[in-house]
Enzyme design. Structure first.
Site, PDB file in Angstrom:
ATOM      1  N   LYS A   1       8.764   8.162  -1.357  1.00 49.89           N
ATOM      2  CA  LYS A   1       8.554   7.885  -2.784  1.00 49.89           C
ATOM      3  C   LYS A   1       8.751   9.136  -3.651  1.00 49.89           C
ATOM      4  O   LYS A   1       8.834  10.245  -3.146  1.00 49.89           O
ATOM      5  CB  LYS A   1       7.148   7.314  -3.000  1.00 49.89           C
ATOM      6  CG  LYS A   1       6.909   5.986  -2.274  1.00 49.89           C
ATOM      7  CD  LYS A   1       7.611   4.813  -2.936  1.00 49.89           C
ATOM      8  CE  LYS A   1       7.912   3.665  -2.003  1.00 49.89           C
ATOM      9  NZ  LYS A   1       6.798   2.792  -1.654  1.00 49.89           N
TER      10      LYS A   1
HETATM   11  C1  LIG Z   1       6.171   1.549  -1.214  1.00 50.17           C
HETATM   12  C2  LIG Z   1       5.637   0.506  -2.086  1.00 50.17           C
HETATM   13  C3  LIG Z   1       4.341  -0.032  -1.903  1.00 50.17           C
HETATM   14  C4  LIG Z   1       3.503   0.199  -0.686  1.00 50.17           C
HETATM   15  O1  LIG Z   1       3.107   1.459  -0.453  1.00 50.17           O
HETATM   16  P1  LIG Z   1       2.879   2.032   1.021  1.00 50.17           P
HETATM   17  O2  LIG Z   1       2.369   3.404   0.758  1.00 50.17           O
HETATM   18  O3  LIG Z   1       4.195   2.009   1.708  1.00 50.17           O
HETATM   19  O4  LIG Z   1       1.869   1.172   1.669  1.00 50.17           O
HETATM   20  C5  LIG Z   1       3.873  -0.925  -2.847  1.00 50.17           C
HETATM   21  N1  LIG Z   1       4.617  -1.302  -3.905  1.00 50.17           N
HETATM   22  C6  LIG Z   1       5.864  -0.837  -4.086  1.00 50.17           C
HETATM   23  C7  LIG Z   1       6.634  -1.292  -5.291  1.00 50.17           C
HETATM   24  C8  LIG Z   1       6.413   0.068  -3.174  1.00 50.17           C
HETATM   25  O5  LIG Z   1       7.673   0.493  -3.363  1.00 50.17           O
END
Ligand SMILES: *Cc1c(COP(=O)(O)O)cnc(C)c1O
Length: 463
Positions: free
Chosen positions: A208
């Site tokens: 991310k």
């Molecule tokens: C990555 C993501 C999540 C989940 O997060 P994790 O840390 O992978 O559990 C939730 N919502 C969106 C839009 C994401 O891209």
């Protein structure tokens, strides 16, 4: 100095038709690497390892306090991942068995799936073709007596249109949960995404824009929601007094203090401190790195301004920004390129040297989990197992979401505003788009004039 497309490369035959590739053979993609890790991150993580404090919360609480200040919210609560943060945010907002949430169909599954774990149904809404975010006009008619929350996702970094969404939610007394997993640092009309709804949850996982390994963060200005999130999944936080760790006796609204010491959700959402230590370091550098990403992505899209068939996925209004532009997409305007669809366009660009894929996340409303999965083993799908209205939707129900493979494509997520790296990719896209636009014009199916595209002269860091 102007940054310009390579006109000579653009005039060549397409690589897919046997012409030369627009991109150099030896193009080095390592500038896309993310996150940026320096000695400072390594030192911070090592300190946690050497003090054997991986499962403590002292560093995590510092990270939370700094994160809360940075985003501009009263409370921040770190979680083991973003999915966990979304689950406890939903529970805090009152989502329970037989309830409903509203969520855009095109998003990562974790924006919606935690509702099923709470015994609730998801009423999926369509997206807007320009923002790729939830369409504010497709929300209100979905609200029913059991609707507890609207989950909005600032998708691919693009802020949702929060004003009409907050207006609808307030009128119907429904909570708004912002999923900021793609949009750390993004602004909506000058306000940070994550501080506009009732509560926000976000992923901080390795890929991310704000990356600390595996991790999540919940933020809110609402003390009651914060305490409910703690009660759900942070047993070690209950019962000790501090601003970021409120005493259980301060929980007055729902008798939560009786449960002090055990998590109501039966889950453990604590963040490992190697991640929170890294998070503190990442936070120090985040704004500068985000600005560099914004400058780079704006350079890329400014180069392609006016090229037929493709559009930047970025907001037009001043004061609204793409944050760190996670999961960057472009928008495809098939009508300007005649016959070819987005898949064919991507195929042609891939032949030029950038492996491009059509689409984004697949529409969730068609996935069998949201039709058939019986999570509680009751002999019926969880979507309808607790007396909910049947809000399941089949093919054809959300046309924009279902067309995602033909309206969006991926583009490189540039981290450095280096024209030498950006121009070749923009040139590859422009070459393919101009070729098919010329074909369309020859065939008489498109009357427009071809623009002289690809000269960036203005300050591109303005968005
Ligand atoms: C990555 C993501 C999540 C989940 O997060 P994790 O840390 O992978 O559990 C939730 N919502 C969106 C839009 C994401 O891209």
């Amino acid at each position: 100095m102007n940054t310009v497309l390579d006109k000579q490369a653009i005039s060549q035959p397409l690589a897919i038709n046997g012409g030369p590739k627009a991109m150099p053979q030896d193009y080095d993609w390592s500038h896309l690497n993310w996150p940026i890790i320096t000695d400072e991150d390594e030192q911070a993580v090592l300190e946690v390892l050497r003090s054997r404090s991986m499962s403590a919360t002292d560093i995590t609480k510092l990270f939370e306090a700094e994160f809360a200040q940075w985003i501009g919210a009263e409370y921040a609560l770190a979680c083991c991942n973003g999915t966990a943060a979304l689950l406890e945010a939903m529970w805090a907002c009152g989502v329970g068995a037989g309830d409903e949430i509203i969520c855009p169909s095109v998003t990562y599954w974790a924006s919606a799936a935690p509702a099923l774990q709470l015994g609730a149904a998801v009423n999926f809404a369509d997206i807007s073709p320009k923002s790729l975010c939830i369409d504010p006009n497709d929300i209100e008619h979905r609200i029913g007596p059991r609707t507890k929350a609207i989950v909005v996702v600032h998708y691919c970094g693009h802020p949702c249109d929060m004003d009409p969404i907050m207006d609808i939610a307030r009128r119907h007394n429904v909570k708004v949960i912002e999923d900021v997993s793609h949009a750390h640092g993004a602004l909506y009309k000058g306000r940070k995404c994550g501080t506009i709804g009732d509560i926000a949850a976000m992923s901080l996982m390795t890929g991310k824009g704000f990356a600390i390994g595996e991790g999540g963060m919940l933020v809110t200005n609402n003390r009651s929601l914060y305490e409910h999130a703690i009660a759900y999944g942070h047993y070690e936080r209950t019962g000790a007094a501090s601003r970021f760790n409120p005493a259980d006796k301060q929980i007055t609204d729902d008798g939560l203090s009786r449960f002090c010491g055990l998590p109501i959700g039966g889950v453990k959402h604590r963040l490992i401190q190697t991640a929170s230590a890294m998070g503190r370091v990442q936070l120090k550098h985040f704004d500068a790195r985000m600005r560099e990403i914004q400058a780079a992505m704006n350079t890329f899209w400014d180069l392609l301004e006016g090229v037929p068939g493709i559009r930047a996925h970025r907001p037009a209004d001043k004061g609204t920004t793409m944050g760190c532009w996670y999961y960057a997409r472009g928008l495809f305007a098939q009508s300007e390129l005649d016959e070819i669809d987005c898949a064919k366009f991507c195929e042609a660009v891939s032949a030029e040297g950038y492996k491009m894929l059509p689409g984004a996340n697949k529409p969730l409303h068609l996935h069998p989990v949201f039709h058939e999965a019986d999570i509680f083993r009751q002999g019926k799908p969880t979507m309808v197992a607790f007396g909910q209205r049947d809000v399941r939707q089949g093919p054809g129900s959300l046309p924009v979401a279902e067309s995602i493979n033909n309206i969006a494509f991926d583009v490189p997520w540039f981290k450095h505003n280096n024209p030498a790296a950006i121009v070749p990719v923009a040139t590859a896209l422009a070459k393919v788009a101009m070729h098919f636009a010329r074909q369309a014009r020859k065939a008489g199916t498109h009357k427009g004039t071809l623009p002289v595209a690809g000269v960036v002269t203005r300050d591109s860091a303005s968005r």
